[in-house]
Design a protein around this motif. Structure first.
Motif, PDB file in Angstrom:
ATOM      1  N   GLU A   1       0.808  -1.224   0.000  1.00  0.00           N
ATOM      2  CA  GLU A   1       0.000   0.000   0.000  1.00  0.00           C
ATOM      3  C   GLU A   1       0.844   1.280   0.000  1.00  0.00           C
ATOM      4  O   GLU A   1       0.334   2.375  -0.240  1.00  0.00           O
ATOM      5  N   ASP A   2       2.156   1.141   0.249  1.00  0.00           N
ATOM      6  CA  ASP A   2       3.049   2.300   0.199  1.00  0.00           C
ATOM      7  C   ASP A   2       3.357   2.737  -1.228  1.00  0.00           C
ATOM      8  O   ASP A   2       3.823   3.863  -1.445  1.00  0.00           O
TER       9      ASP A   2
ATOM     10  N   ASN B   1      -3.402  -2.690  -8.364  1.00  0.00           N
ATOM     11  CA  ASN B   1      -3.271  -3.899  -7.542  1.00  0.00           C
ATOM     12  C   ASN B   1      -3.042  -5.145  -8.382  1.00  0.00           C
ATOM     13  O   ASN B   1      -2.483  -6.132  -7.896  1.00  0.00           O
TER      14      ASN B   1
END
Length: 246
Positions: free
Chosen positions: A89-90, A95
């Motif tokens: 998520e950084d 995705n």
């Protein structure tokens, strides 16, 4: 993702052996440091006593550094990768993109190349200057043979990595006397601590689920995180290949 940090070996010896001069029968000392900073691990790894920082780029227009120790560990420097944990998520991106982290890695390595100015020159900063946000007036003698250029590493590392390193280094200095010093140099970037992609494999056969006889193995395939774990994974894959062939 982070940097290689190098000290004079004598500073590490004094801190670990609690003496002014290391005895002739004592090996060059090493260390292991870890701290949680803002819900992320910051840690040293691949510590190289009596070691050398080396260029390890694998493509044009990128800077990647790593470390190694000769068998005698007789170099006057000690270096260690010092990095911040990276979570998916950084990193911006889709995705469903399997190369999301790989692209992030390349981006930072290319920024390091630009900051260094080319010819494998690496961007670098003295430790206290890094923490206090100053470009170093000069750099200490170090083991990185292509040479270093004094820069503000804030322009190379993402803010969330840079800030956590800034917070962690003084804490490391409290854990190990002498560690937090402007005699230490931070050389960027250390970006190959683990594979940014993972090749799929069956848990039982250790083969790729779509390619019979292909055994994804070790660090590059995403199944190890160091020399020992890579060696063990190699043994397991060799055993699995032997069963497959027989």
């Amino acid at each position: 993702m982070g940097v290689r940090i190098e000290h004079p070996q004598e500073i590490i010896d004094q801190a670990q052996y609690h003496c002014e001069v290391r005895g002739e029968y004592l090996p060059p000392s090493y260390y292991s440091l870890v701290e949680q900073v803002d819900d992320r691990g910051v840690f040293s790894f691949c510590m190289c006593p009596g070691g050398i920082i080396a260029p390890c780029a694998t493509d044009h227009n990128e800077i990647v550094v790593n470390g190694w120790s000769p068998s005698k560990r007789n170099n006057p420097f000690a270096n260690s990768g010092t990095v911040v944990q990276v979570n998916l998520e950084d990193v911006p991106g889709r995705n469903d993109d399997p190369f999301r982290l790989l692209n992030f890695q390349h981006q930072i390595e290319q920024l390091a190349f630009v900051a260094g100015g080319g010819n494998l020159v690496a961007p670098a900063q003295r430790m206290i200057d890094f923490v206090e946000g100053r470009v170093s007036v000069d750099l200490p003698t170090n083991s990185y043979l292509p040479g270093c250029k004094s820069v503000d590493l804030k322009n190379v590392l993402p803010d969330w990595i840079h800030q956590r390193l800034q917070k962690a280094l003084p804490v490391f200095g409290k854990k190990m006397k002498g560690y937090y010093t402007n005699e230490a140099i931070l050389v960027g970037v250390e970006s190959r601590t683990s594979s940014p992609v993972k090749v799929p494999r069956d848990k039982e056969t250790l083969q790729h689920p779509q390619v019979a006889g292909l055994f994804p193995c070790g660090e590059g395939a995403g199944y190890a995180g160091g020399i020992i774990s890579a060696a063990i994974d190699g043994i397991n894959c060799a055993d699995a290949a032997f069963k497959f062939l027989n």
